[in-house]
Design an enzyme around this catalytic site. Sequence first.
Site, mmCIF file in Angstrom:
data_model
loop_
_atom_site.group_PDB
_atom_site.id
_atom_site.type_symbol
_atom_site.label_atom_id
_atom_site.label_comp_id
_atom_site.label_asym_id
_atom_site.label_seq_id
_atom_site.Cartn_x
_atom_site.Cartn_y
_atom_site.Cartn_z
ATOM 1 N N ASP A 1 0.870 -1.167 0.000
ATOM 2 C CA ASP A 1 0.000 0.000 0.000
ATOM 3 C C ASP A 1 0.916 1.228 0.000
ATOM 4 O O ASP A 1 2.136 1.123 0.119
ATOM 5 C CB ASP A 1 -0.976 -0.011 1.186
ATOM 6 C CG ASP A 1 -2.186 0.886 0.909
ATOM 7 O OD1 ASP A 1 -2.126 1.707 -0.023
ATOM 8 O OD2 ASP A 1 -3.188 0.779 1.636
HETATM 9 C C1 BGC Z 1 -5.034 3.369 0.152
HETATM 10 C C2 BGC Z 1 -5.246 2.346 -0.925
HETATM 11 C C3 BGC Z 1 -5.150 3.011 -2.281
HETATM 12 C C4 BGC Z 1 -3.820 3.701 -2.397
HETATM 13 C C5 BGC Z 1 -3.611 4.360 -3.744
HETATM 14 C C6 BGC Z 1 -3.786 4.186 -0.080
HETATM 15 O O1 BGC Z 1 -3.700 5.246 0.816
HETATM 16 O O2 BGC Z 1 -4.964 2.715 1.397
HETATM 17 O O3 BGC Z 1 -6.491 1.735 -0.767
HETATM 18 O O4 BGC Z 1 -5.302 2.040 -3.286
HETATM 19 O O5 BGC Z 1 -3.740 4.687 -1.401
HETATM 20 O O6 BGC Z 1 -4.466 5.396 -3.960
#
Ligand code: BGC
Length: 758
Positions: A293
Amino acid sequence: MGYNMSKSSGVRLFISLFFLVFFVNVLPGAENKPIYKDPKRPVEERVLDLLGRMTLEEKIGQMNQYSAPLTSEYAELTKKGRVGSFLNLVGEEKNRAQRFAVEYTRLGIPLIFGLDVVHGYVTIFPIPLGMASSWDPELVKKVVSIAAKEAASDGIDWTFAPMIDIARDSRWGRIAEGAGEDTYLSSVMAKAQVEGYQGEDLTDPNTIVACPKHFVAYGGAIGGRDYNTVDISERTLRAVYLPPFKAAIVDANAGTIMSAFNEINGIPATANPFIIKKILREEWGFDGFVVSDWNSIGELLWHGVVEKPVEAAYKALKNGIDMDMSGNRLDDSTSGTPDNMYQRNLDKLVKEKLVSEREIDDAVRRILRIKFKLGLFERPYMDTSRARSIIKSKENIEAAVEIARKSIVLLKNDKNLLPFSKKVKSIAVVGPLANNRRSLLGPWSARGDSSDVVTVLEGIKSKVAPETEVYHAKGYDILGSSTEKIDEAVKVAKKADVAVVVVGESHDMSGEAASRAYLDLPGVQQELVKAIYETGVPVVEVLMNGRPLSISWSAENVPAIVETWFLGIQAGHAIADVLFGDYNPSGKLPVTFPRTVGQVPIYYNHKNTGRPANTDNKWSSKYIDVPFTPLFPFGHGLSYTEFEYSNLKIDKNKIKNTGEVKISLNVKNTGNYEGTEIVQLYVNDVVSSVTTPVKELKGFKLVKLKPGEKKTVKLTLTADQLGIYDENMEYVVEPGIFEIMIGKSSEDIQLKGEIEVL
Ligand code: BGC
């Protein structure tokens, strides 16, 4: 002679070989196409060939992902082959970045472009919690495939979706992004969504690769506080949180997966061998790639499991993270968390022999595999002419209305206040969300545009008879705390025959980093509802929110309540269809509504305990100041018609642990409207070697009935669905009695039977 013969054939052989080599290697046009560039070759051969040609630096390059904007720094890195992916770059910008990768680098390996396409791309559909309320996986699959098609037409190859975290705590804002609290319903929705995004064939220009997230148990954040510690047993992990991921990976073949921010049993998910190496790779045989993530590799430092950035990169790589979602900071001085963990450290780790090139190869192989499967080497650029005819097409908008209607849940409808007549003389439409556009797009709205949203006020105006007076007043500013405007709303309500009060949360009160400690209507909205109610005008409360709300006062007093979540761009039309009876609501709650935040976490599939809750017994599991029951239970949802259940039949009363039973029952529409009922099948394992929930959803069916019509509903239950994790964490189907319950909701059980597993 023999000698002569062989001499002349030897010369011929030499000449032929010479020409072969000459034509294949030297002559222009008849070029020696590398295996990896040949789409006719199997993917694995192409991967192997390409990997064999790559330098260590090029390999590590594939493992880095950056976010838009495409800065000059990123452009330079891309030209040097040190970037494998971008997120948030779409349209022409995508093509620009892609050109740097394809045309400037030695091997021309295309980038893969990701985006959070969570519930629509430009045509925004209801938030996933809303879509789950439809209990209609076929329709969900259809709208998700539309989202994929729109996104793909604008250059996206990969979505960070579906979010399939089980959420039992409605304080957690990200409950909006998933299918709620139930493992079975979430698994069905997970599979439908992955199939919708990926279609039959990833090389199809209308499909994109899915990335189920967040692996795993992110929804278990203690106190519902986003990013907080998760502390759950392996039993709960396996029985509750993992099955939706298994459905996405094993049943639906998702190509990628995202590791979560949280820890599992003291080990952050982004460096956790148990979940990634053991469960995902060994048990499930996953051969796609794992992306971290956003900067979750760097965050290993803040988890306190490593001291230096280089150790974070080491741990993540060793434990199966293939791509570093670095986010968009290249400079330590601008952020609190060190980023670019792979870019900065992997090279060093290999040189120091702490990581072998083989381990790098394994990660890169998995990334390249998906790039080949997507056909990126053949089709690296987006065709700029496609998007216009695909995005917001007529059929996409129609699908948006259809899913929005189906996502609406009628929570309460005393004395059939709803539906309203379209000829009502006057109607007051009040509340901070009555004419709001932005919030209806929900917290993840990809490239959604507020100006496309049909508000409730607009939907109602376009529905009622021309002579109907529609009055509007906001009554309260969603972000404010003043009660000044309430009078204005009361004034318009007093003039009207009926009132619709549209209240709830703004889009940014749920989603990521939007946990709440209170679950009431924010601000002074409860006062607004009370004030409108006190006018004596019949009032309908229309809720918009990304999570269950504790609306006890309304549930007791307001005659009709309609849950609409955030329904996307066609919200206003869908809500008006329901309010005026052009559509009979059929949605059922995918999540329990608490009476008060103090009951949270509250979910229907709890254990019985040694002292099951009992109002007449103080020494039982309950509260002294609030009932133990929910405000609205999981599976609840009313209709404008009535359904009568009868004649439960189970084809066998005893089955082997490999067998199955066929269940049938009759459902009759005894009311005056055509309607769809969602028949729910729950099971209770009466006695087992470990404790099990009081009931668990194991199946459901949608049945559409005309007034007076009766149909037989058929469901199948396999013994395998009755399995549990025993004391050794083995999945076993134990012998014994299983109670079968058929209900309109998890609490409204209509028919009961039982079977015995031998
Ligand atoms: C979130 C994810 C997301 C990623 C990209 C993160 O902060 O937890 O769910 O896919 O950002 O946008």
